[in-house]
Design a protein around this motif. Structure first.
Motif, mmCIF file in Angstrom:
data_model
loop_
_atom_site.group_PDB
_atom_site.id
_atom_site.type_symbol
_atom_site.label_atom_id
_atom_site.label_comp_id
_atom_site.label_asym_id
_atom_site.label_seq_id
_atom_site.Cartn_x
_atom_site.Cartn_y
_atom_site.Cartn_z
ATOM 1 N N GLY A 198 5.767 20.368 9.875
ATOM 2 C CA GLY A 198 6.475 20.338 9.113
ATOM 3 C C GLY A 198 8.252 19.378 8.794
ATOM 4 N N CYS A 199 7.826 18.243 9.301
ATOM 5 C CA CYS A 199 8.041 16.847 9.069
ATOM 6 C C CYS A 199 8.707 16.735 8.156
ATOM 7 N N SER A 200 10.025 15.796 7.817
ATOM 8 C CA SER A 200 10.278 14.970 7.105
ATOM 9 C C SER A 200 10.825 13.665 7.091
ATOM 10 N N ASN A 201 10.414 13.364 8.235
ATOM 11 C CA ASN A 201 10.860 11.893 8.805
ATOM 12 C C ASN A 201 9.747 10.759 8.875
ATOM 13 N N VAL A 202 9.196 10.139 9.172
ATOM 14 C CA VAL A 202 8.295 9.901 10.274
ATOM 15 C C VAL A 202 8.493 9.177 11.415
ATOM 16 N N SER A 203 10.220 9.269 11.613
ATOM 17 C CA SER A 203 10.364 8.724 13.292
ATOM 18 C C SER A 203 10.102 10.207 13.861
ATOM 19 N N GLU A 204 10.067 11.197 12.826
ATOM 20 C CA GLU A 204 9.705 12.933 13.850
ATOM 21 C C GLU A 204 8.284 12.607 14.022
#
Length: 70
Positions: free
Chosen positions: A38-44
């Motif tokens: 469910g991640c929405s960005n690279v850092s997550e």
């Protein structure tokens, strides 16, 4: 390699603790996998990927120890 000499009661206690730890680790792997999906960005993605790797390594270690006990 070091050998542990365990009495039956100690062996059962150790095995029980390792099984509990394995179950907890499997649940954390499931949780981090769901979060990673469910991640929405690279850092997550990086954060949950790292957490997932640590938990998988831990699970492998627990499994190896349990296999040696059995």
């Amino acid at each position: 390699m070091k050998t542990l000499n365990l009495q039956n009661g100690e062996r059962v206690t150790l095995e029980f603790s390792l099984i509990e730890s394995r179950i907890s680790t499997q649940e954390r792997i499931k949780y981090y996998t769901e979060r990673l999906n469910g991640c929405s960005n690279v850092s997550e993605v990086n954060m949950y990927s790292d957490a997932l790797k640590v938990q998988k390594d831990k699970l492998q270690s627990i499994t190896n120890i349990l296999n040696k006990l059995i």
